[in-house]
Enzyme design. Structure first.
Site, PDB file in Angstrom:
ATOM      1  N   GLY A 239       1.014   9.445  -3.194  1.00 53.35           N
ATOM      2  CA  GLY A 239      -0.473   9.073  -2.761  1.00 53.35           C
ATOM      3  C   GLY A 239      -1.012   8.286  -3.885  1.00 53.35           C
ATOM      4  O   GLY A 239      -2.391   7.952  -3.727  1.00 53.35           O
ATOM      5  N   GLU A 270       7.156  11.064  -5.045  1.00 48.47           N
ATOM      6  CA  GLU A 270       7.539  10.628  -3.539  1.00 48.47           C
ATOM      7  C   GLU A 270       6.594   9.483  -3.404  1.00 48.47           C
ATOM      8  O   GLU A 270       5.898   9.423  -2.622  1.00 48.47           O
ATOM      9  CB  GLU A 270       6.986  11.882  -2.692  1.00 48.47           C
ATOM     10  CG  GLU A 270       7.994  12.869  -2.754  1.00 48.47           C
ATOM     11  CD  GLU A 270       7.656  14.202  -1.803  1.00 48.47           C
ATOM     12  OE1 GLU A 270       6.616  14.086  -1.046  1.00 48.47           O
ATOM     13  OE2 GLU A 270       8.376  15.202  -1.870  1.00 48.47           O
ATOM     14  N   GLY A 272       5.429   5.949  -1.867  1.00 49.30           N
ATOM     15  CA  GLY A 272       5.670   4.981  -0.945  1.00 49.30           C
ATOM     16  C   GLY A 272       5.081   3.629  -1.215  1.00 49.30           C
ATOM     17  O   GLY A 272       5.448   2.895  -1.386  1.00 49.30           O
ATOM     18  N   ARG A 273       3.670   3.756  -0.728  1.00 55.26           N
ATOM     19  CA  ARG A 273       2.620   2.363  -0.916  1.00 55.26           C
ATOM     20  C   ARG A 273       2.671   1.864  -2.149  1.00 55.26           C
ATOM     21  O   ARG A 273       3.119   0.591  -2.199  1.00 55.26           O
ATOM     22  CB  ARG A 273       1.459   3.026  -0.586  1.00 55.26           C
ATOM     23  CG  ARG A 273       0.406   1.977  -0.769  1.00 55.26           C
ATOM     24  CD  ARG A 273      -1.049   2.532  -0.461  1.00 55.26           C
ATOM     25  NE  ARG A 273      -1.321   3.538   0.632  1.00 55.26           N
ATOM     26  CZ  ARG A 273      -1.607   3.303   1.774  1.00 55.26           C
ATOM     27  NH1 ARG A 273      -1.844   2.072   1.931  1.00 55.26           N
ATOM     28  NH2 ARG A 273      -1.630   4.242   2.719  1.00 55.26           N
ATOM     29  N   TYR A 313      -6.971   3.031  10.498  1.00 56.65           N
ATOM     30  CA  TYR A 313      -7.588   3.649   9.336  1.00 56.65           C
ATOM     31  C   TYR A 313      -8.668   2.816   9.182  1.00 56.65           C
ATOM     32  O   TYR A 313      -9.222   2.958   7.824  1.00 56.65           O
ATOM     33  CB  TYR A 313      -6.693   3.766   8.331  1.00 56.65           C
ATOM     34  CG  TYR A 313      -5.154   4.721   8.500  1.00 56.65           C
ATOM     35  CD1 TYR A 313      -5.350   5.666   8.866  1.00 56.65           C
ATOM     36  CD2 TYR A 313      -4.233   3.863   8.000  1.00 56.65           C
ATOM     37  CE1 TYR A 313      -4.212   6.358   9.108  1.00 56.65           C
ATOM     38  CE2 TYR A 313      -2.909   4.511   8.212  1.00 56.65           C
ATOM     39  CZ  TYR A 313      -3.015   5.799   8.634  1.00 56.65           C
ATOM     40  OH  TYR A 313      -1.626   6.558   8.932  1.00 56.65           O
ATOM     41  N   CYS A 340      -4.611  -6.332  24.292  1.00 53.31           N
ATOM     42  CA  CYS A 340      -5.873  -6.000  24.936  1.00 53.31           C
ATOM     43  C   CYS A 340      -6.598  -4.430  24.674  1.00 53.31           C
ATOM     44  O   CYS A 340      -6.565  -3.598  25.238  1.00 53.31           O
ATOM     45  CB  CYS A 340      -5.283  -5.660  26.440  1.00 53.31           C
ATOM     46  SG  CYS A 340      -4.628  -7.054  26.904  1.00 53.31           S
ATOM     47  N   GLU A 341      -7.129  -4.446  23.476  1.00 55.58           N
ATOM     48  CA  GLU A 341      -7.862  -3.451  22.658  1.00 55.58           C
ATOM     49  C   GLU A 341      -8.979  -4.102  22.051  1.00 55.58           C
ATOM     50  O   GLU A 341      -8.452  -4.996  21.188  1.00 55.58           O
ATOM     51  CB  GLU A 341      -6.828  -2.499  21.924  1.00 55.58           C
ATOM     52  CG  GLU A 341      -6.038  -2.065  22.739  1.00 55.58           C
ATOM     53  CD  GLU A 341      -6.327  -0.811  23.549  1.00 55.58           C
ATOM     54  OE1 GLU A 341      -7.389  -0.285  23.240  1.00 55.58           O
ATOM     55  OE2 GLU A 341      -5.563  -0.320  24.354  1.00 55.58           O
TER      56      GLU A 341
HETATM   57  C1  LIG Z   1       4.928  14.456   1.987  1.00 56.84           C
HETATM   58  C2  LIG Z   1       4.617  12.763   1.707  1.00 56.84           C
HETATM   59  N1  LIG Z   1       5.000  12.405   0.553  1.00 56.84           N
HETATM   60  C3  LIG Z   1       4.938  10.964   0.119  1.00 56.84           C
HETATM   61  C4  LIG Z   1       4.056  10.241   0.978  1.00 56.84           C
HETATM   62  C5  LIG Z   1       3.996   9.009   0.509  1.00 56.84           C
HETATM   63  O1  LIG Z   1       2.638   8.750   0.168  1.00 56.84           O
HETATM   64  P1  LIG Z   1       2.309   7.222  -0.531  1.00 56.84           P
HETATM   65  O2  LIG Z   1       2.685   6.298   0.492  1.00 56.84           O
HETATM   66  O3  LIG Z   1       0.607   7.239  -0.287  1.00 56.84           O
HETATM   67  O4  LIG Z   1       2.733   7.150  -1.883  1.00 56.84           O
HETATM   68  C6  LIG Z   1       3.567  10.530   2.266  1.00 56.84           C
HETATM   69  C7  LIG Z   1       2.726   9.899   3.050  1.00 56.84           C
HETATM   70  O5  LIG Z   1       2.051  10.240   3.938  1.00 56.84           O
HETATM   71  C8  LIG Z   1       3.677  12.172   2.458  1.00 56.84           C
HETATM   72  O6  LIG Z   1       3.119  12.638   3.525  1.00 56.84           O
END
Ligand SMILES: Cc1ncc(COP(=O)(O)O)c(C=O)c1O
Length: 410
Positions: A239, A270, A272-273, A313, A340-341
């Protein structure tokens, strides 16, 4: 740090100009930078060196095997939400002892696969799921590590469609129900409930939502430890926003250890982004421009099927021209895709006065939740993906062929 920059009015990604890449590769295509991905991972990783921890990269943000191999070589673990994400993580060289299986609706096959293949931790989001996992683990004859994903009921201050930590949202188990679960642990003889997990949303730019969730988790953990003393792991989810953030990783670390005793707990992160977003761009070509009753449309060859974050989003992704000859013409202009949206649109501007058909444009920061969210909508293929490593350009995903597209249709 982004590798995208203009040099003598020519846009480059690392050492290579966008126009040079597009001479050899058909637009639209994703393009990633190995050095940005690596630096992003290392910068985050370096902060936690005195903790016992795992960084489990969230595959839902990007699960390209070549990128996962790079992260595996840096010692990353994985946060997965499906059997195929699990298999991709393993295929890229991430050991199961570094994999956390998340998700609110894991099916029986996915649970069996995870347990049979020694998944480090399964994060559970309901009592019903806990019972199911216990039953399956018993059948396999293993004791499975479990994290209870709590719903701390905090506001994350992000877009409503990417907020996950309030009781309005479907995710997690309430604090009260979590306490009840701990009163019943004897019923789950094939589970070892060792972790409390939470993930309150994505793209969070302020420290206070994290602080609020840490506070809820700490109070809960203190109560659980009083009676059971069974918790070893705190999984703080992902997050953290990579951009426009008003706190540093050090601020985050300091706050974390102010709530949770680093001598007593190990940690799972965890992201991601944070790791993947600015490592990726989407290169697209202008197909047409038109002015309709004073409003200008620039129609590009990438669509919402290739990158759906703006449509889904209202995400804002800056778009750059591959040559800097831009000027403001004060005409309301919208850069749109070919789908087509009406929601197939990327950016509003009053710039791009000089753009011509055939010009390349670059959509920035799409390394996370870009390719993984793409679809075949309008019967369009999955596009090519490239990796830039210094001067070298490597194809890391081929463009989908028509034969491949129709092969499973009867
Ligand atoms: C359980 C969980 N962990 C980690 C993430 C990764 O989040 P982010 O990409 O915002 O760091 C998500 C994204 O939806 C998630 O649902």
């Amino acid at each position: 740090m982004s590798e995208l920059k203009y040099e003598n009015n020519i846009l480059r990604f690392g050492n290579i100009s966008i126009d040079e890449i597009s001479e050899k590769h058909q637009t639209p295509f994703y393009c990633y930078s190995k050095s940005v991905l690596t630096n992003n991972y290392n910068n985050f990783n370096n902060i936690f060196s005195d903790l016992d921890y795992k960084i489990c990269f969230s595959l839902k943000s990007n699960s390209n095997l070549s990128l996962l191999r790079i992260l595996a070589s840096l010692d990353a673990g994985a946060d997965v939400v499906s059997e195929w994400e699990f298999k991709k993580a393993i295929g890229a060289g991430i050991p199961p002892q570094k994999i956390v299986f998340s998700g609110i609706g894991k099916n029986e096959n996915e649970i069996k696969h995870a347990i049979a293949n020694d998944c480090f931790q399964i994060n559970v989001e309901s009592l019903a799921e806990l019972k199911k996992i216990n039953q399956i683990a018993e059948g396999i004859g293993k004791v499975q590590n479990i994290g209870i994903r709590i719903n701390p009921d905090v506001q994350s201050g992000t877009h409503e469609k990417i907020t996950t930590g309030s009781l309005e949202n479907k995710f997690g188990i309430s604090v009260n129900e979590t306490l009840e679960i701990f009163n019943k642990t004897k019923e789950f003889s094939s589970l070892s409930i060792t972790a409390i997990a939470f993930h309150i949303g994505s793209n969070i730019k302020d420290l206070s939502p994290f602080k609020n969730s840490f506070e809820v988790a700490k109070n809960l953990i203190d109560k659980i430890q009083l009676n059971y003393n069974s918790l070893k792991t705190i999984d703080v989810g992902g997050g953290i926003s990579p951009e426009e953030r008003n706190f540093s990783f050090k601020d985050y670390y300091d706050m974390l250890i102010s709530y949770f005793d680093k001598e007593r707990f190990n940690f799972i992160f965890e992201p991601g982004r944070l790791i993947a977003a600015d490592a990726g761009i989407l290169v697209s070509k202008v197909l047409y421009t038109k002015i309709s009753e004073g409003k200008k449309f620039i129609i590009i060859d990438a669509g919402m099927n290739d990158m759906m974050r703006p449509a889904l989003y209202d995400a804002q992704h800056e778009i750059l021209t591959s040559k800097l000859n831009d000027s403001d013409h004060n005409i309301e202009t919208e850069i749109v895709g070919p789908i087509c949206e009406s929601s197939d649109k990327f950016m509003r501007t009053t710039k791009f006065a000089n753009i011509q058909e055939g010009d390349n444009v670059v959509i920035k920061n799409v390394g996370a939740y870009g390719s993984t969210m793409s679809s075949n909508y309008n019967a369009r293929p999955f596009i090519e993906e490239l990796l830039i490593d210094k001067e070298e350009i490597q194809i890391i995903r081929k463009k989908q062929s028509f034969d491949d597209f129709i092969k499973n249709e009867l």
